[in-house]
Design a protein around this motif. Structure first.
Motif: not given
Length: 401
Positions: A281-291, A293-310
């Motif tokens: 289906s020419f689709t994919g996803s990226i699920l990740g997390s990161g942080a 240490s200095r700012s003590r900030s963290s993030a979790r995210g999911k990127i979904g993508y789809r390629l369509a032939a125009e």
């Protein structure tokens, strides 16, 4: 950084952590499970007690990396637990809490005691709970509450579980091969192997992002060429300003970092991600997390993508980005501002992507772009986004005059 796969409250997670990161810090700062309280941070007060493979343990003196493959249950994971529910009711009934800071650890330890205690002997309850300290109640209400739950369960015919089901003494969450002593009073039985959270399972379907952004862009290349490029994590990372890989990726797992500059502050978000692709289906996803240490900030995210032939030589890429940002840098997470910043990031990514595709001899060999900066200057992006919003606002104001 050490990739660590474990199960937290029944959900498989994958994190890239410094070896010195304690389990308590990881759960509080990265998973936002703040029901695990930090008191003495020396393993004495018991406020940080949780379950590792069903065994009560001090999370402040337990390294998160040492729990790889283990199942961790925090107080939040006991919401539907029968014994924990009875203890919560008893604690309220017997006035067994005041400030409540020690209560999560008390409940976890008391649950283990209720599970295995043969009767509600007061001396044995006090001894068993002596590792959990309280500076408010004087312990009378706590002891009464625990004794009442034990007595009620035994009166209902619920028998104690010898050793709370444990057949060996040893490190909590110990993997096979770790030192362990058999309990002589118990019949020999094989210790069930804990469920190992494999990297492939580290893509929880219950992740609900705080913000979702949807974007589309087109590139003047056939879909199969763009798809082949997307199969190369290193080439894709090289197109994103500030992104880089910190290790060799495999078929589904990748570790990397994103360096962000906000004014004089430079943050390095180290993290790990799981990749899923569907060539049909020419689709994919990226699920990740990161942080960072200095700012003590963290993030979790999911990127979904789809390629369509125009067309035969044009591909449209539809992208959905969902994320949750915590810590000091979360102040930049307002939806309209993020939407503008994402537009600018995608514009830079597309420019680098076109450059890399143009430099490739065919769809299987890619040359990383040289235009992608090694630091993502979020400060400039934020100022640009604010300027664009201000211009749009002024246009609306003067149009109405």
């Amino acid at each position: 950084m050490t990739p660590v796969a474990l199960t937290v409250n029944g959900r498989a997670v994958l994190a890239n952590l410094e070896p010195r990161t304690s389990l308590a810090d990881y759960l509080r700062d990265r998973e936002n499970l703040t029901g695990t309280h930090l008191g003495c941070e020396h393993g004495v007060c018991g406020a940080c007690t949780l379950l590792i493979d069903g065994v009560p343990a001090r999370s402040c003196i337990t390294l998160a990396a040492a729990c790889a493959g283990a199942g961790v249950t925090t107080i939040e994971g006991l919401d539907e637990d029968e014994i924990a529910a009875e203890l919560r009711d008893a604690f309220k009934r017997e006035h067994a809490l005041q400030c409540g800071y020690c209560t999560p650890g008390m409940i976890v330890s008391a649950r283990d005691l209720v599970l295995r205690a043969p009767n509600d002997n007061e001396h044995e309850v006090r001894v068993a709970m002596s590792g959990n300290l309280c500076r408010c109640t004087g312990y009378v209400g706590i002891v009464k509450a625990i004794r009442s739950v034990i007595a009620a369960r035994r009166a209902r015919g619920i028998a104690p579980v010898p050793g709370a089901g444990r057949t060996a003494l040893g490190p909590a969450g110990a993997r096979p091969g770790a030192a362990a002593l058999p309990l002589a009073a118990m019949p020999p039985a094989p210790r069930p192997a804990p469920a190992v959270a494999t990297p492939a399972a580290a893509a929880p379907t219950d992740f609900t992002p705080q913000q979702v952004v949807q974007k589309s862009f087109s590139v003047p290349y056939p879909r199969n060429v763009v798809w082949a490029f997307f199969l190369d994590p290193a080439a894709v990372a090289a197109c994103l300003p500030g992104a880089s890989l910190t290790g060799a990726p495999d078929a589904r797992n990748v570790a990397g970092k994103l360096r962000i500059k906000v004014g004089p502050i430079v943050a390095d978000f180290h993290g790990a991600a799981v990749l899923d692709r569907d060539p049909a289906s020419f689709t994919g996803s990226i699920l990740g997390s990161g942080a960072d240490s200095r700012s003590r900030s963290s993030a979790r995210g999911k990127i979904g993508y789809r390629l369509a032939a125009e067309g035969p030589a044009t591909t449209r890429v539809d992208v959905t980005i969902g994320y949750t940002l915590t810590g000091p840098l979360a102040q930049f997470g307002r939806s309209r501002l993020v939407d503008d910043i994402v537009d600018r990031l995608i514009a830079a990514f597309v420019a680098n992507l076109k450059s890399a595709l143009a430099a490739a001899a065919d769809g299987s060999r890619h040359i990383a772009p040289t235009a992608a900066p090694v630091v993502l200057d979020a400060g400039n992006l934020i100022l640009g986004a604010f300027a664009a919003q201000l211009k749009a606002f002024l246009r609306r104001v003067f149009t109405r005059i």
